[in-house]
Motif scaffolding. Structure first.
Motif, short mmCIF file in Angstrom:
data_model
loop_
_atom_site.label_atom_id
_atom_site.label_comp_id
_atom_site.label_asym_id
_atom_site.label_seq_id
_atom_site.Cartn_x
_atom_site.Cartn_y
_atom_site.Cartn_z
N ASP A 1 -12.74 4.54 6.82
CA ASP A 1 -12.02 5.21 5.73
C ASP A 1 -10.58 4.74 5.56
O ASP A 1 -10.04 4.80 4.47
CB ASP A 1 -12.02 6.73 5.96
CG ASP A 1 -13.41 7.34 5.85
OD1 ASP A 1 -14.29 6.70 5.23
OD2 ASP A 1 -13.61 8.43 6.40
N ARG B 1 -9.45 1.71 5.86
CA ARG B 1 -9.37 0.27 5.58
C ARG B 1 -8.45 -0.08 4.42
O ARG B 1 -7.64 -1.00 4.50
CB ARG B 1 -10.77 -0.27 5.32
CG ARG B 1 -10.81 -1.75 5.11
CD ARG B 1 -12.21 -2.25 5.00
NE ARG B 1 -12.20 -3.64 4.60
CZ ARG B 1 -13.26 -4.39 4.55
NH1 ARG B 1 -14.43 -3.89 4.87
NH2 ARG B 1 -13.17 -5.63 4.17
N SER B 2 -8.56 0.65 3.32
CA SER B 2 -7.73 0.33 2.15
C SER B 2 -6.25 0.55 2.45
O SER B 2 -5.40 -0.19 1.98
CB SER B 2 -8.16 1.13 0.93
OG SER B 2 -8.00 2.51 1.17
N GLY B 3 -5.92 1.54 3.27
CA GLY B 3 -4.53 1.78 3.65
C GLY B 3 -3.98 0.71 4.58
O GLY B 3 -2.79 0.45 4.60
N ASP C 1 -4.95 -2.46 4.45
CA ASP C 1 -4.93 -3.72 3.69
C ASP C 1 -3.61 -3.83 2.93
O ASP C 1 -3.51 -3.54 1.75
CB ASP C 1 -6.12 -3.76 2.73
CG ASP C 1 -6.21 -5.05 1.93
OD1 ASP C 1 -5.52 -6.03 2.29
OD2 ASP C 1 -6.96 -5.07 0.94
N GLY D 1 -3.39 -5.99 -0.22
CA GLY D 1 -4.28 -5.55 -1.28
C GLY D 1 -5.31 -6.56 -1.73
O GLY D 1 -5.81 -6.48 -2.85
N GLY E 1 -8.34 -6.88 -0.48
CA GLY E 1 -9.69 -6.40 -0.24
C GLY E 1 -10.28 -6.85 1.09
O GLY E 1 -11.44 -6.58 1.38
N SER E 2 -9.51 -7.54 1.88
CA SER E 2 -9.96 -8.03 3.18
C SER E 2 -8.92 -7.68 4.23
O SER E 2 -7.73 -7.71 3.95
CB SER E 2 -10.15 -9.55 3.11
OG SER E 2 -10.54 -10.07 4.35
N GLU F 1 -3.11 -7.16 9.97
CA GLU F 1 -3.21 -5.86 9.32
C GLU F 1 -3.99 -4.87 10.19
O GLU F 1 -3.59 -3.71 10.34
CB GLU F 1 -3.88 -5.98 7.95
CG GLU F 1 -3.06 -6.75 6.94
CD GLU F 1 -3.81 -7.03 5.66
OE1 GLU F 1 -3.15 -7.08 4.61
OE2 GLU F 1 -5.05 -7.23 5.70
#
Length: 88
Positions: A38, A40-42, A44, A47, A49-50, A55
């Motif tokens: 959950d 992961r986006s924070g 990254d 930005g 997507g990987s 990171e």
């Protein structure tokens, strides 16, 4: 250690790996799975997507340090590896 090996450990050499009272498991494992799931986006930061290795390490280090009250610090060892690469 052979070239191309990355080791992400739960704590530095003389530190203990802590257990989380909230999750009934290890602090490092709990934070690592949260970051890869959950969170992961924070994590990254660029930005794209990987998640790059830096990171992932940054997010895990911050989370574990906060959760353990500064008593546990994850460690990253990169043998003969320079630069960034995507993990997933």
């Amino acid at each position: 250690i052979p070239a191309g090996l990355v080791v992400l450990s739960a704590s530095k050499g003389r530190e203990l790996s802590r257990e989380s009272a909230k999750t009934d498991g290890g602090v490092f494992t709990t934070v690592l799975t949260d970051v890869m799931g959950d969170g992961r986006s924070g994590a990254d930061l660029n930005g794209n997507g990987s998640l790059e290795v830096s990171e992932l390490f940054r997010a895990v280090k911050v989370g574990v340090s906060q959760e353990s009250g500064g008593l546990q610090t994850p460690w990253l060892a990169r043998n003969q590896m320079i630069g960034e690469f995507s993990l997933f």
